[in-house]
Design an enzyme around this catalytic site. Structure first.
Site, PDB file in Angstrom:
ATOM      1  N   SER A 220      -5.579  -2.503   2.153  1.00 41.68           N
ATOM      2  CA  SER A 220      -5.210  -1.115   1.891  1.00 41.68           C
ATOM      3  C   SER A 220      -5.388  -0.834   0.408  1.00 41.68           C
ATOM      4  CB  SER A 220      -3.763  -0.873   2.319  1.00 41.68           C
ATOM      5  OG  SER A 220      -3.343   0.416   1.969  1.00 41.68           O
ATOM      6  N   GLY A 222      -4.906   2.225  -1.105  1.00 45.60           N
ATOM      7  CA  GLY A 222      -4.280   3.491  -1.474  1.00 45.60           C
ATOM      8  C   GLY A 222      -5.250   4.649  -1.320  1.00 45.60           C
ATOM      9  N   GLY A 225      -9.102   4.154  -0.261  1.00 46.76           N
ATOM     10  CA  GLY A 225      -9.603   3.871   1.072  1.00 46.76           C
ATOM     11  C   GLY A 225      -9.088   2.559   1.649  1.00 46.76           C
ATOM     12  N   GLY A 251       0.978   2.831   5.047  1.00 41.40           N
ATOM     13  CA  GLY A 251       0.234   1.597   5.267  1.00 41.40           C
ATOM     14  C   GLY A 251       0.540   0.972   6.614  1.00 41.40           C
ATOM     15  N   ASP A 252       1.782   1.118   7.065  1.00 40.37           N
ATOM     16  CA  ASP A 252       2.171   0.576   8.370  1.00 40.37           C
ATOM     17  C   ASP A 252       1.548   1.400   9.501  1.00 40.37           C
ATOM     18  OD1 ASP A 252       3.824  -1.135   6.853  1.00 40.37           O
ATOM     19  OD2 ASP A 252       5.397   0.393   6.857  1.00 40.37           O
TER      20      ASP A 252
END
Length: 316
Positions: A220, A222, A225, A251-252
């Site tokens: 991840s 942010g 991308g 993110g989850d």
């Protein structure tokens, strides 16, 4: 079925506030109380997409009871391991420009007996799971090799594993060969011991983790991308989020999108991007539904721009 394991879950209270000023009385414009913890959020996002999911959680006290009730109301099955301590509560403050400030409680300490029972519970539940998502920080009382033991037991039950573990638990679990590692530049930098200022640097670090046991790495980045490095190839993608409201749990949600789409290849990466972009446009740690997704705006390439300078480069 997607099974999630969150060793240190929480109740998350999220407030939308004016620009944060220390020492001032601030009046919140919005408030949410959601079940929290990385694996919990993965289950919430899966349930919001209509996918069957079970969350294995150590729960204690009144906050633990409320957390289980909130998850049940969102369509998540809960397999609780009762603990003597009280489930923690966290606070998230979101400013108008999307800046997120989090205050996380350390949470309860687990006894050796509670830790062992949690491992046994995961192995029993994993027999019915297509994927087991092992996510989040470890509570006090559990050593960094706990995740390695969990991956081994889930494999023994025939499940595939995705691991999202910060700190020393990540490198310690690689020898157990999880199918997927979900990480970010800072966590990758800590694992390889050097800064990762460019996308090419992140790819090299991901390949090193694959050599050490990870089947694939989902990174991840942010606002820059997402990246997937696997035996099938290396893929990079972006998805616009024109109105960032809160990054809590995004993110989850992205990880849930990846697993919902099969957990491999560019199609799964595209689903991860669509879910993550939708999540940041929702309040608090609200999880997106299919109606919130814009898969048509996702862009994926098999030729990542290696010299791309990351907005938030990882440092060891």
């Amino acid at each position: 079925m997607i099974l999630t394991v969150t060793p240190n879950p929480s109740l998350d209270r999220a407030y939308e506030i004016p620009p944060l000023v220390r020492g001032r009385v601030l009046r919140a414009g919005g408030e949410r109380v959601d079940p929290g913890g990385k694996g919990v959020n993965v289950s919430r996002a899966a349930a919001a997409a209509g996918v069957r999911t079970t969350a294995v959680l150590p729960l204690g006290g009144a906050p633990g009871v409320l957390l289980a009730e909130l998850l049940g109301a969102q369509g998540v099955d809960v397999t609780a391991v009762s603990i003597a301590g009280q489930t923690r509560s966290n606070i998230a403050l979101t400013e108008p420009d999307g800046t997120l400030t989090k205050i996380n409680s350390p949470g309860p300490a687990l006894s050796p007996e509670e830790s062992a029972l949690l491992l046994d519970t995961v192995r029993s539940a994993a027999a019915e799971a297509a994927w087991v998502a092992c996510c989040g920080s470890l509570p006090r009382g559990i050593g960094p090799r706990w995740y390695a033991d969990l991956v081994t037991r889930a494999h023994a039950a025939g499940a595939r594993i995705v691991l999202d573990a910060p700190g020393p638990a990540l490198p310690g679990a690689l020898a157990a060969r999880p199918e997927v590692i979900k990480s970010d530049p800072s966590e990758l930098a800590a694992a390889v011991g050097r800064p990762l200022p460019t996308l090419g640097d992140v790819i090299k670090a991901a390949e090193e983790l694959r050599e050490r046991g990870a089947g694939a790495v989902l990174a991840s980045l942010g606002g820059d991308g997402r990246l997937l490095v696997s035996a099938e190839g290396t893929y990079y993608g972006t998805a616009p989020a024109p109105a960032v409201r809160s990054t809590g749990g995004a993110g989850d949600a992205s990880l849930a999108g990846f697993l919902i789409a099969g957990g491999a290849g560019p199609a799964a990466l595209a689903s991860a991007l669509a879910h993550g972009a939708a999540a940041v446009q929702l309040p608090g740690s609200a999880m997106p539904t299919p109606a919130d997704l814009r898969p048509d705006l996702v862009r994926i390439t098999g030729e990542p721009p290696l010299d791309l300078q990351l907005t938030d480069p990882g440092t060891p």
